[in-house]
Design a protein around this motif. Structure first.
Motif, PDB file in Angstrom:
ATOM      1  N   GLU A  11       0.844  -1.204   0.000  1.00 34.99           N
ATOM      2  CA  GLU A  11       0.000   0.000   0.000  1.00 34.99           C
ATOM      3  C   GLU A  11       0.874   1.247   0.000  1.00 34.99           C
ATOM      4  O   GLU A  11       1.800   1.372   0.797  1.00 34.99           O
ATOM      5  N   THR A  12       0.568   2.159  -0.905  1.00 27.75           N
ATOM      6  CA  THR A  12       1.400   3.343  -1.052  1.00 27.75           C
ATOM      7  C   THR A  12       1.322   4.264   0.149  1.00 27.75           C
ATOM      8  O   THR A  12       2.326   4.724   0.647  1.00 27.75           O
ATOM      9  N   ARG A  13       0.110   4.530   0.603  1.00 24.18           N
ATOM     10  CA  ARG A  13      -0.001   5.464   1.708  1.00 24.18           C
ATOM     11  C   ARG A  13      -0.891   4.898   2.809  1.00 24.18           C
ATOM     12  O   ARG A  13      -2.099   4.867   2.673  1.00 24.18           O
ATOM     13  N   VAL A  14      -0.247   4.459   3.892  1.00 23.23           N
ATOM     14  CA  VAL A  14      -0.994   3.887   5.008  1.00 23.23           C
ATOM     15  C   VAL A  14      -1.534   5.017   5.889  1.00 23.23           C
ATOM     16  O   VAL A  14      -0.784   5.893   6.301  1.00 23.23           O
ATOM     17  N   ILE A  15      -2.839   5.000   6.136  1.00 28.37           N
ATOM     18  CA  ILE A  15      -3.453   6.018   6.998  1.00 28.37           C
ATOM     19  C   ILE A  15      -3.492   5.512   8.436  1.00 28.37           C
ATOM     20  O   ILE A  15      -3.240   6.253   9.382  1.00 28.37           O
ATOM     21  N   ASP A  16      -3.842   4.235   8.622  1.00 24.49           N
ATOM     22  CA  ASP A  16      -3.825   3.649   9.958  1.00 24.49           C
ATOM     23  C   ASP A  16      -3.649   2.146   9.826  1.00 24.49           C
ATOM     24  O   ASP A  16      -4.005   1.553   8.806  1.00 24.49           O
ATOM     25  N   ILE A  17      -3.102   1.547  10.861  1.00 25.63           N
ATOM     26  CA  ILE A  17      -2.883   0.097  10.839  1.00 25.63           C
ATOM     27  C   ILE A  17      -3.035  -0.423  12.260  1.00 25.63           C
ATOM     28  O   ILE A  17      -2.496   0.162  13.202  1.00 25.63           O
ATOM     29  N   LYS A  18      -3.827  -1.489  12.423  1.00 28.86           N
ATOM     30  CA  LYS A  18      -4.055  -2.021  13.766  1.00 28.86           C
ATOM     31  C   LYS A  18      -4.149  -3.546  13.684  1.00 28.86           C
ATOM     32  O   LYS A  18      -4.604  -4.097  12.694  1.00 28.86           O
ATOM     33  N   PHE A  19      -3.770  -4.207  14.763  1.00 24.63           N
ATOM     34  CA  PHE A  19      -3.977  -5.651  14.856  1.00 24.63           C
ATOM     35  C   PHE A  19      -5.446  -5.905  15.181  1.00 24.63           C
ATOM     36  O   PHE A  19      -6.045  -5.193  15.980  1.00 24.63           O
ATOM     37  N   LEU A  20      -5.998  -6.946  14.569  1.00 24.37           N
ATOM     38  CA  LEU A  20      -7.387  -7.303  14.857  1.00 24.37           C
ATOM     39  C   LEU A  20      -7.441  -8.258  16.037  1.00 24.37           C
ATOM     40  O   LEU A  20      -6.482  -8.984  16.312  1.00 24.37           O
ATOM     41  N   HIS A  21      -8.581  -8.267  16.723  1.00 26.25           N
ATOM     42  CA  HIS A  21      -8.773  -9.177  17.844  1.00 26.25           C
ATOM     43  C   HIS A  21      -9.339 -10.500  17.370  1.00 26.25           C
ATOM     44  O   HIS A  21      -9.960 -10.589  16.317  1.00 26.25           O
ATOM     45  N   ALA A  22      -9.169 -11.495  18.192  1.00 19.12           N
ATOM     46  CA  ALA A  22      -9.822 -12.790  17.993  1.00 19.12           C
ATOM     47  C   ALA A  22      -9.566 -13.388  16.621  1.00 19.12           C
ATOM     48  O   ALA A  22     -10.478 -13.815  15.926  1.00 19.12           O
ATOM     49  N   CYS A  23      -8.288 -13.383  16.203  1.00 21.64           N
ATOM     50  CA  CYS A  23      -7.938 -14.032  14.939  1.00 21.64           C
ATOM     51  C   CYS A  23      -7.024 -15.204  15.240  1.00 21.64           C
ATOM     52  O   CYS A  23      -6.117 -15.088  16.052  1.00 21.64           O
ATOM     53  N   ALA A  24      -7.239 -16.302  14.534  1.00 23.54           N
ATOM     54  CA  ALA A  24      -6.432 -17.493  14.772  1.00 23.54           C
ATOM     55  C   ALA A  24      -4.960 -17.234  14.484  1.00 23.54           C
ATOM     56  O   ALA A  24      -4.079 -17.735  15.171  1.00 23.54           O
ATOM     57  N   ARG A  25      -4.687 -16.401  13.439  1.00 23.09           N
ATOM     58  CA  ARG A  25      -3.308 -16.015  13.139  1.00 23.09           C
ATOM     59  C   ARG A  25      -3.195 -14.503  13.320  1.00 23.09           C
ATOM     60  O   ARG A  25      -4.179 -13.795  13.147  1.00 23.09           O
ATOM     61  N   PRO A  26      -1.987 -13.994  13.641  1.00 18.31           N
ATOM     62  CA  PRO A  26      -1.853 -12.529  13.784  1.00 18.31           C
ATOM     63  C   PRO A  26      -2.287 -11.830  12.500  1.00 18.31           C
ATOM     64  O   PRO A  26      -1.758 -12.096  11.431  1.00 18.31           O
ATOM     65  N   THR A  27      -3.262 -10.948  12.612  1.00 21.53           N
ATOM     66  CA  THR A  27      -3.831 -10.289  11.437  1.00 21.53           C
ATOM     67  C   THR A  27      -3.872  -8.789  11.670  1.00 21.53           C
ATOM     68  O   THR A  27      -4.310  -8.337  12.722  1.00 21.53           O
ATOM     69  N   VAL A  28      -3.400  -8.036  10.676  1.00 21.78           N
ATOM     70  CA  VAL A  28      -3.513  -6.580  10.774  1.00 21.78           C
ATOM     71  C   VAL A  28      -4.573  -6.081   9.813  1.00 21.78           C
ATOM     72  O   VAL A  28      -4.840  -6.694   8.783  1.00 21.78           O
ATOM     73  N   CYS A  29      -5.155  -4.961  10.181  1.00 19.39           N
ATOM     74  CA  CYS A  29      -6.122  -4.293   9.335  1.00 19.39           C
ATOM     75  C   CYS A  29      -5.455  -2.989   8.893  1.00 19.39           C
ATOM     76  O   CYS A  29      -4.918  -2.265   9.736  1.00 19.39           O
ATOM     77  N   VAL A  30      -5.443  -2.723   7.585  1.00 21.04           N
ATOM     78  CA  VAL A  30      -4.761  -1.545   7.069  1.00 21.04           C
ATOM     79  C   VAL A  30      -5.751  -0.625   6.362  1.00 21.04           C
ATOM     80  O   VAL A  30      -6.506  -1.070   5.489  1.00 21.04           O
ATOM     81  N   LEU A  31      -5.751   0.641   6.766  1.00 17.17           N
ATOM     82  CA  LEU A  31      -6.550   1.661   6.067  1.00 17.17           C
ATOM     83  C   LEU A  31      -5.559   2.434   5.212  1.00 17.17           C
ATOM     84  O   LEU A  31      -4.589   2.972   5.733  1.00 17.17           O
TER      85      LEU A  31
END
Lengths: 309, 105
Positions: A11-31
């Motif tokens: 992603e060219t320009r990340v506005i926000d990035i956070k780890f999601l809860h309750a995921c079997a594998r570590p997962t990030v959410c990227v805006l």
């Protein structure tokens, strides 16, 4: 600490990035924002071994143009809130069982419109993730409630304005209705949230304040009397609605323990029985027409009737 | 560090830190009784701190620097992010990269 690994994000320009809860594998959410200025949300599994990321369970393109903040929602609700300038959207993915018996992913999306603002901070105030506080650039504190059904699926979002605080740089919920608002433009505050609104329509009660004299844009030295006795510094402190003029002077801080009016007193001395005693015992009060002596006996102070003179 | 007592904040202890703090995130390691605090500074140094209640002191559990030789500082501002299940610590430091560390502290 073992080596930290760099994961490339396309992603060219990340506005926000956070780890999601309750995921079997570590997962990030990227805006992120693409080359055309449109904003999207995607999820990614973080693979440390492969030093790479793989597509996550879901993605949502074309979220609100002014989307600026991601709030991961704790279990059991899960998912994420995408906070924008004029709306808040809840996004998650659940699995439904089709009539054929197959499991199919299904996107859950709920949104609510908000009055135009720039929300910069949040704090989770319910352990089940159903309530979040939001602070905006004007110091307005709101709460967003996720209404769910028995399956913990989000049915709707509701917003309520709670009141105004210092412009928040950080919100920390301390439990029991206590919130700490850390501010860089104004005084930091410890506030209590009440479920009932007061006469001004606010749910906020300020319990304590940590004064903040910065940022200082300008200041000047003021000489109160020409003898150069008490000099004061006047500063232009803070910014925006938290801007103020502050007067700073050097001195010894006093903590008042008790106060009593004693009319006509001219002098006051403390005396002790013996030079080596740890504490004073007598308080001599001198008035125009008489002298009174008080003594401390067993933590109480009373008048001494003795013939001293 | 303040404690919340009687609806007020009481100063428990103060400790100087050399650096401009960019991110403070706390997490609970699996076998621990108290949280650990992950601190990231603007020079990309980090430390993981614990608190010893008996001695009223901060305990350094890990310390280091995660600066890369090349990389453009991230526009949105440096930040740390912790996996809610405490499997890894993420750091957004440079454009185009998420630095992660699998936690073993």
């Amino acid at each position: 600490m073992k080596e930290a690994v760099n994961i490339a994000l396309e992603e060219t320009r990340v506005i926000d990035i956070k780890f999601l809860h309750a995921c079997a594998r570590p997962t990030v959410c990227v805006l992120y924002q693409d080359n055309r200025g449109l904003r999207h949300v995607k999820t990614l599994h973080v693979e440390v071994r492969e030093k790479d990321s793989s597509p996550g369970p879901w993605s949502q393109s074309n979220v609100e143009y002014g989307a600026s903040l991601l709030i991961p929602v704790p279990a059991p609700i899960g998912g994420v809130l995408v906070v924008g300038a004029s709306s808040i959207t809840y996004i998650n993915q659940s699995t439904t069982i089709l009539p054929t018996g197959e499991a199919a992913p299904q996107m859950q999306i709920q949104a609510v419109e908000i009055a135009p603002t720039l929300i910069s901070n949040f704090a989770c105030i319910a352990e089940d993730g159903s309530r979040f506080l939001l602070a905006d650039h004007r110091g307005v504190l709101s709460v967003v409630v996720l209404r769910t059904n028995t399956n913990k699926e989000v049915l709707s979002l509701v917003i309520d304005t709670l009141g105004t605080t210092s412009i928040a740089e950080n919100l920390t919920y301390l439990g029991d209705g206590l919130l700490y608002v850390g501010s860089i433009f104004g005084d930091s505050q410890l506030i209590r949230l009440h479920s009932q609104k007061d006469a001004d329509g606010s749910n906020i009660e300020v319990l304590a304040v940590h004064p903040n004299i910065g940022p200082i844009r300008d200041m000047c030295l003021v000489d109160n009397d020409k003898q150069g006795g008490q000099r004061q510094l006047v500063t232009c402190s803070g910014a925006y609605k938290d801007g103020s003029l502050r007067v700073i002077r050097s001195g010894i801080g006093l903590q008042e323990q008790a106060s009593l009016e004693v009319g006509g007193i001219k002098g006051l001395w403390s005396l002790r029985t013996h030079e080596r005693d740890a504490f004073d015992k007598y308080l001599v009060q001198s008035f125009l027409g008489e002298t009174r002596i008080l003594a401390i006996e067993n933590e109480e102070m009373g008048e001494v009737k003795k013939d001293f003179f | 560090m303040y404690a919340v007592r009687n609806g007020n904040l009481e100063l428990v202890m103060e400790s100087p830190l050399f650096g401009k703090i960019k991110s403070l995130e706390y997490y609970r390691p699996s076998a621990a009784v108290t949280d650990s605090l992950f601190v990231l500074t603007d020079r990309k140094s980090f430390c993981v701190l614990g608190y010893d209640g008996q001695k009223n002191k901060l305990v350094t559990r890990a310390v280091g620097n995660v600066r890369d030789r090349a990389g453009r500082d991230i526009e949105i501002g440096q930040r740390g992010l912790i996996d809610p299940d405490f499997r890894m610590i993420g750091m957004m430091l440079y454009e185009g990269h998420l630095k992660v560390h699998e936690k073993h502290i």
